[in-house]
Write an enzyme that holds these catalytic residues in place. Structure first.
Site, PDB file in Angstrom:
ATOM      1  N   ASP A 137      41.335  19.821  15.787  1.00 25.51           N
ATOM      2  CA  ASP A 137      39.891  20.002  15.785  1.00 25.51           C
ATOM      3  C   ASP A 137      39.407  20.274  14.354  1.00 25.51           C
ATOM      4  O   ASP A 137      39.932  21.146  13.666  1.00 25.51           O
ATOM      5  CB  ASP A 137      39.539  21.176  16.711  1.00 25.51           C
ATOM      6  N   HIS A 138      38.423  19.538  13.919  1.00 24.36           N
ATOM      7  CA  HIS A 138      37.807  19.725  12.596  1.00 24.36           C
ATOM      8  C   HIS A 138      38.816  19.684  11.447  1.00 24.36           C
ATOM      9  O   HIS A 138      38.836  20.570  10.585  1.00 24.36           O
ATOM     10  CB  HIS A 138      37.020  21.037  12.547  1.00 24.36           C
ATOM     11  N   GLU A 151      32.882  12.200  12.714  1.00 24.73           N
ATOM     12  CA  GLU A 151      31.658  12.938  12.985  1.00 24.73           C
ATOM     13  C   GLU A 151      30.522  12.466  12.088  1.00 24.73           C
ATOM     14  O   GLU A 151      30.690  12.267  10.888  1.00 24.73           O
ATOM     15  CB  GLU A 151      31.859  14.450  12.813  1.00 24.73           C
ATOM     16  N   HIS A 194      30.465  18.701  20.276  1.00 26.08           N
ATOM     17  CA  HIS A 194      31.041  19.957  19.821  1.00 26.08           C
ATOM     18  C   HIS A 194      30.063  21.091  20.128  1.00 26.08           C
ATOM     19  O   HIS A 194      28.902  20.862  20.451  1.00 26.08           O
ATOM     20  CB  HIS A 194      31.303  19.909  18.315  1.00 26.08           C
ATOM     21  N   ILE A 212      35.115  23.069  24.215  1.00 24.48           N
ATOM     22  CA  ILE A 212      34.895  24.413  24.740  1.00 24.48           C
ATOM     23  C   ILE A 212      35.820  25.386  24.032  1.00 24.48           C
ATOM     24  O   ILE A 212      37.037  25.214  24.046  1.00 24.48           O
ATOM     25  CB  ILE A 212      35.148  24.459  26.267  1.00 24.48           C
TER      26      ILE A 212
END
Length: 321
Positions: A94-95, A146, A233, A277
């Protein structure tokens, strides 16, 4: 080099294709330890659902990349032990904020990675994202990019204001980078305090009501790239019952508010096939820790013995369902 297929993991390609066709979204849960992972897998098996296990760069440092690899493999075997013959589990970064981090995760068995170049100028975002895609696709690892910026704080990702995704940019971005899914900004935010009280209204009971998501932007994006997997997100609903209990036991979650579940369900009917989440799991753990009874026995003014009650994982399990 560790291939995720040898660990029993899958990438997101077929998972997202089925989700879009079925008009539902896959839950992507951030986790930091074994207890969280156990609850996530239990819920996935009980509900017969595919699931995405997400790891931030901070969680990767905390848990150790080698241990994460074996935890992911253990998650697959645990799901089988619980009765799921063919688990559909993704291990996702993530990220990710650099090519080096994404490459390291791919080399260590991740089946999906996100490269977040949204904080860079547009052309730099494209160049960085394409570099990650070119490497990842050699090993059939899927990549999430993104466009747009979410406000709030998550791990090392911080932004004071959000920037909505520009629909006119998505065709160019997707075609030039080759990403498999696209995270967009339509009004969600990172963290438990997703909106300020000034951004909200209040209902008859004085409870904060967050502003609606920008479904108009989502619809325009879908027109530009029909059927392409979209990711949201910062989509935790921040259950108010947990917030109340945490505050009761000394927490300081003032004006914590999340995304209403009815809006997330509405989004899932579109091409939004992955909903991130994090805060729900964090709130459940805080609730569990803060409200567990602790007995301390003192001797001569010092703690001689401590007995801590155990809160069942079912509390987290119920939440993750």
């Amino acid at each position: 080099m560790v291939n995720y297929k040898d660990l029993g993991l899958v990438n997101t390609r077929e998972m997202f294709k089925k989700a879009i066709a079925g008009q539902y979204a896959i839950a992507a849960f951030n986790f930091n330890n074994m207890e969280q992972m156990q609850a996530i897998i239990q819920a996935a098996v009980e509900t017969k659902s595919p699931v995405i296990l997400q790891v931030s760069s901070g969680a990767r440092k905390y848990a150790n990349q080698t241990l994460l690899r074996y935890m992911a493999q253990g998650a697959v075997e645990y799901a089988k032990e619980l009765g799921c013959a063919h688990p559909q589990i993704v291990l996702h970064l993530d990220h990710g904020d650099s090519f080096e981090l994404c490459k390291s995760c791919i080399d260590m068995g991740f089946s999906s990675v996100m490269i977040d170049g949204s904080h860079f100028p547009y052309e730099e975002n494209i160049a960085l994202t394409k570099k990650v895609v070119d490497y990842a696709h050699q090993f059939d690892v899927t990549v999430e990019g993104e466009l747009g910026v979410l406000a709030g704080i998550e791990d090392d990702v911080k932004a004071e204001h959000h920037t909505y995704t520009q629909p006119e940019e998505v065709i160019d971005f997707v075609s030039r980078t080759g990403v498999d899914s696209l995270a967009i900004s339509i009004g969600t935010s990172h963290g438990a305090n997703k909106f300020t009280p000034e951004q909200c209204t209040r209902d008859a009971n004085g409870v904060l009501v967050p502003p609606p998501l920008r479904f108009d932007i989502l619809k325009e994006i879908e027109k530009k790239i029909p059927g392409f997997p979209i990711v949201l997100h910062g989509s935790s609903s921040v259950p108010q019952d947990l917030v109340a209990i945490i505050n009761k036991y000394g927490g300081a979650l003032k004006d914590a508010i999340g995304i209403p579940e009815d809006q997330l369900r509405e989004a899932a009917k579109s091409a939004v096939c992955k909903i991130n989440i994090d805060d729900e799991a964090e709130l459940a753990i805080r609730h569990g820790v803060m409200s567990v009874p602790t007995l301390m026995i003192f001797k001569n003014g010092e703690i001689a013995q401590t007995a801590v009650g155990v809160r069942p994982k079912d509390e987290i399990l119920d939440l993750l369902k």
